[in-house]
Write an enzyme that holds these catalytic residues in place. Structure first.
Site, mmCIF file in Angstrom:
data_model
loop_
_atom_site.group_PDB
_atom_site.id
_atom_site.type_symbol
_atom_site.label_atom_id
_atom_site.label_comp_id
_atom_site.label_asym_id
_atom_site.label_seq_id
_atom_site.Cartn_x
_atom_site.Cartn_y
_atom_site.Cartn_z
ATOM 1 N N GLU A 185 -11.985 73.940 15.744
ATOM 2 C CA GLU A 185 -10.666 74.586 15.751
ATOM 3 C C GLU A 185 -9.971 74.390 17.096
ATOM 4 O O GLU A 185 -8.768 74.086 17.154
ATOM 5 C CB GLU A 185 -10.812 76.083 15.448
ATOM 6 C CG GLU A 185 -9.449 76.780 15.408
ATOM 7 C CD GLU A 185 -9.546 78.290 15.262
ATOM 8 O OE1 GLU A 185 -10.554 78.799 14.734
ATOM 9 O OE2 GLU A 185 -8.584 78.962 15.685
ATOM 10 N N ASN A 200 -17.750 82.734 13.928
ATOM 11 C CA ASN A 200 -17.474 84.148 13.614
ATOM 12 C C ASN A 200 -18.743 84.893 13.209
ATOM 13 O O ASN A 200 -18.882 86.084 13.490
ATOM 14 C CB ASN A 200 -16.360 84.269 12.577
ATOM 15 C CG ASN A 200 -16.847 84.041 11.168
ATOM 16 O OD1 ASN A 200 -17.252 84.970 10.485
ATOM 17 N ND2 ASN A 200 -16.847 82.787 10.723
ATOM 18 N N CYS A 256 -13.139 85.075 3.801
ATOM 19 C CA CYS A 256 -11.771 85.450 4.150
ATOM 20 C C CYS A 256 -10.835 84.624 3.264
ATOM 21 O O CYS A 256 -11.275 83.719 2.539
ATOM 22 C CB CYS A 256 -11.513 85.130 5.614
ATOM 23 S SG CYS A 256 -11.767 83.366 5.964
ATOM 24 N N SER A 276 -17.402 82.684 6.240
ATOM 25 C CA SER A 276 -17.642 81.468 5.451
ATOM 26 C C SER A 276 -18.800 81.631 4.462
ATOM 27 O O SER A 276 -19.303 80.644 3.929
ATOM 28 C CB SER A 276 -17.937 80.307 6.403
ATOM 29 O OG SER A 276 -18.870 80.692 7.400
ATOM 30 N N CYS A 322 -7.867 86.409 14.015
ATOM 31 C CA CYS A 322 -7.258 86.725 12.720
ATOM 32 C C CYS A 322 -7.745 88.066 12.160
ATOM 33 O O CYS A 322 -8.724 88.635 12.637
ATOM 34 C CB CYS A 322 -7.528 85.593 11.738
ATOM 35 S SG CYS A 322 -9.201 85.635 11.095
HETATM 36 O O1 10G Z 1 -16.344 80.855 12.568
HETATM 37 P P1 10G Z 1 -16.086 79.413 12.571
HETATM 38 O O2 10G Z 1 -14.780 79.053 13.220
HETATM 39 O O3 10G Z 1 -17.200 78.587 13.168
HETATM 40 O O4 10G Z 1 -15.891 78.924 11.060
HETATM 41 P P2 10G Z 1 -16.557 79.291 9.686
HETATM 42 O O5 10G Z 1 -16.308 78.135 8.791
HETATM 43 O O6 10G Z 1 -17.932 79.791 9.811
HETATM 44 O O7 10G Z 1 -15.718 80.551 9.136
HETATM 45 C C1 10G Z 1 -14.396 80.479 8.698
HETATM 46 C C2 10G Z 1 -13.508 80.308 9.837
HETATM 47 C C3 10G Z 1 -12.710 79.253 10.011
HETATM 48 C C4 10G Z 1 -12.427 78.278 8.970
HETATM 49 C C5 10G Z 1 -12.089 79.060 11.333
HETATM 50 S S1 10G Z 1 -10.435 79.492 11.296
HETATM 51 FE FE1 SF4 Z 2 -8.187 81.804 8.353
HETATM 52 FE FE2 SF4 Z 2 -10.213 81.318 9.939
HETATM 53 FE FE3 SF4 Z 2 -9.248 83.775 9.784
HETATM 54 FE FE4 SF4 Z 2 -10.570 82.802 7.762
HETATM 55 S S1 SF4 Z 2 -11.403 83.182 9.781
HETATM 56 S S2 SF4 Z 2 -8.578 83.871 7.650
HETATM 57 S S3 SF4 Z 2 -10.059 80.651 7.834
HETATM 58 S S4 SF4 Z 2 -8.170 82.010 10.543
#
Ligand code: 10G
Ligand code: SF4
Length: 319
Positions: free
Chosen positions: A132, A230, A18, A273, A200
């Site tokens: 978070e 996520n 993202c 991520s 989001c």
């Molecule tokens: O899905 P989470 O919050 O565990 O994080 P991630 O690092 O796997 O994915 C990106 C999402 C964020 C940075 C949280 S806003």
């Molecule tokens: Fe921002 Fe988290 Fe959404 Fe990615 S998943 S756009 S880091 S709020």
């Protein structure tokens, strides 16, 4: 028709990085370019094994807390956000901080501050212990109560039922969150909604794509790390939307051959991520086992990008 004749892959779109993750990973890379190794990072910059390992090889040092960072050193705060206490403790150690908090997480922090100022009880829907949620709750600990799913609603109590608002973590299941909200509203009919969606765009889009794909899938492989909220949610959404089975894997090598028994259609997606190279690895692995046809299931086009933290912006245009 035999399974061998109908083997195919459905590839969800959007998937993977993202805008907030793209910005956070690049923040660490540019900080390393600008300041040289080591650059310290508080918590995993994003919850992905491969990203963390790759940045570690480049000279990033991941720590749990700022007190592990030498006085005066450079420290990046992760995309998930931090509470004001973390900023304070970094300042007390004269750390050079670079904040990679996603702007969409910062937006939720602002909402928490605003409603705390107006003396609301804030019901923060999210997962206990997630970074978070700790960061957001830390903006107004005396006003925020965590509600970890529909079953947690029963034990919620508020001071004044006419001054209640719900907010949420950005990466939750949309459907489960709505269930929690509905139960909260049964209990507190005057409860206000957030000024805008806290879950989001990226979380929502990845879940919509999985929902479109899953009913046709015997197996859905979600690429992502176990601690990625996520990514975990995508497995749940796939199963709820009708996939016969679904698993979360970091790498193609984590796929168990037995998952492919009697499977003709494999869905593939990845968490926010997850670098695309890992999805490619899974597609290649499936291709070697006869799943050579790949069809994309596209439910949205994403164009959002975020500027880097101010002090690193020049470095991005110089590239
Ligand atoms: O899905 P989470 O919050 O565990 O994080 P991630 O690092 O796997 O994915 C990106 C999402 C964020 C940075 C949280 S806003
Ligand atoms: Fe921002 Fe988290 Fe959404 Fe990615 S998943 S756009 S880091 S709020």
């Amino acid at each position: 028709m035999t399974v061998a004749q109908t083997k195919r892959v459905l590839l969800a779109e959007p998937r993977g990085y993202c805008a907030g993750v793209d910005r956070a990973v690049e923040t660490v890379e540019r900080a390393l370019d600008k300041h040289g190794a080591p650059v310290y990072v508080r918590k995993e910059i994003v919850h992905n094994r491969h990203v963390v390992d790759t940045l570690t090889e480049r000279g990033a040092i991941f720590v749990d807390e700022t007190d592990e960072v030498p006085e005066g050193a450079v420290v990046v705060f992760s995309a998930h956000g931090v509470s004001p206490m973390v900023h304070e403790s970094a300042a007390a150690r004269s750390l050079h901080t670079i904040d990679a908090t996603c702007p969409l997480v910062t937006k939720v922090h602002q909402e928490a501050k605003r409603f705390a100022r107006d003396d609301f009880d804030i019901l923060l829907i999210g997962h206990e212990g997630h970074e978070e949620v700790e960061g957001t709750a830390g903006e107004a600990p005396e006003h925020v109560q965590l509600v970890d799913g529909p079953d947690a609603v029963e034990s919620v109590s508020v001071r004044d039922e006419s001054k209640v608002i719900w907010l949420s973590q950005t990466t939750l299941s949309v459907d489960e969150t709505m269930e929690t909200v509905n139960r909260l509203r049964e209990k507190f009919p005057e409860m206000q909604d957030p000024p805008s969606d806290d879950i989001c765009y990226a979380t929502q889009n990845r879940q919509v794509a999985v929902k479109a794909m899953a009913p046709q899938c015997d197996l859905v492989i979600v690429v992502g790390s176990q601690n990625s909220s996520n990514s975990q949610r995508l497995v749940e959404v796939a199963l709820q939307a009708g996939a016969r089975s679904s698993y979360l894997v970091d790498y193609a090598r984590d796929i168990d051959e037995s998952w492919l028994e009697d499977v003709s259609t494999v869905g593939v997606t990845s968490g926010a991520s997850v670098p695309e190279v890992l999805v490619r690895g899974v597609i290649d692995w499936l291709d070697e086992r006869g799943y050579g046809t790949v069809e994309t299931v596209n439910t949205a086009n994403e164009t959002l990008t975020f500027a880097l933290p101010r002090e690193l912006r020049a470095a991005r245009t110089d590239r």
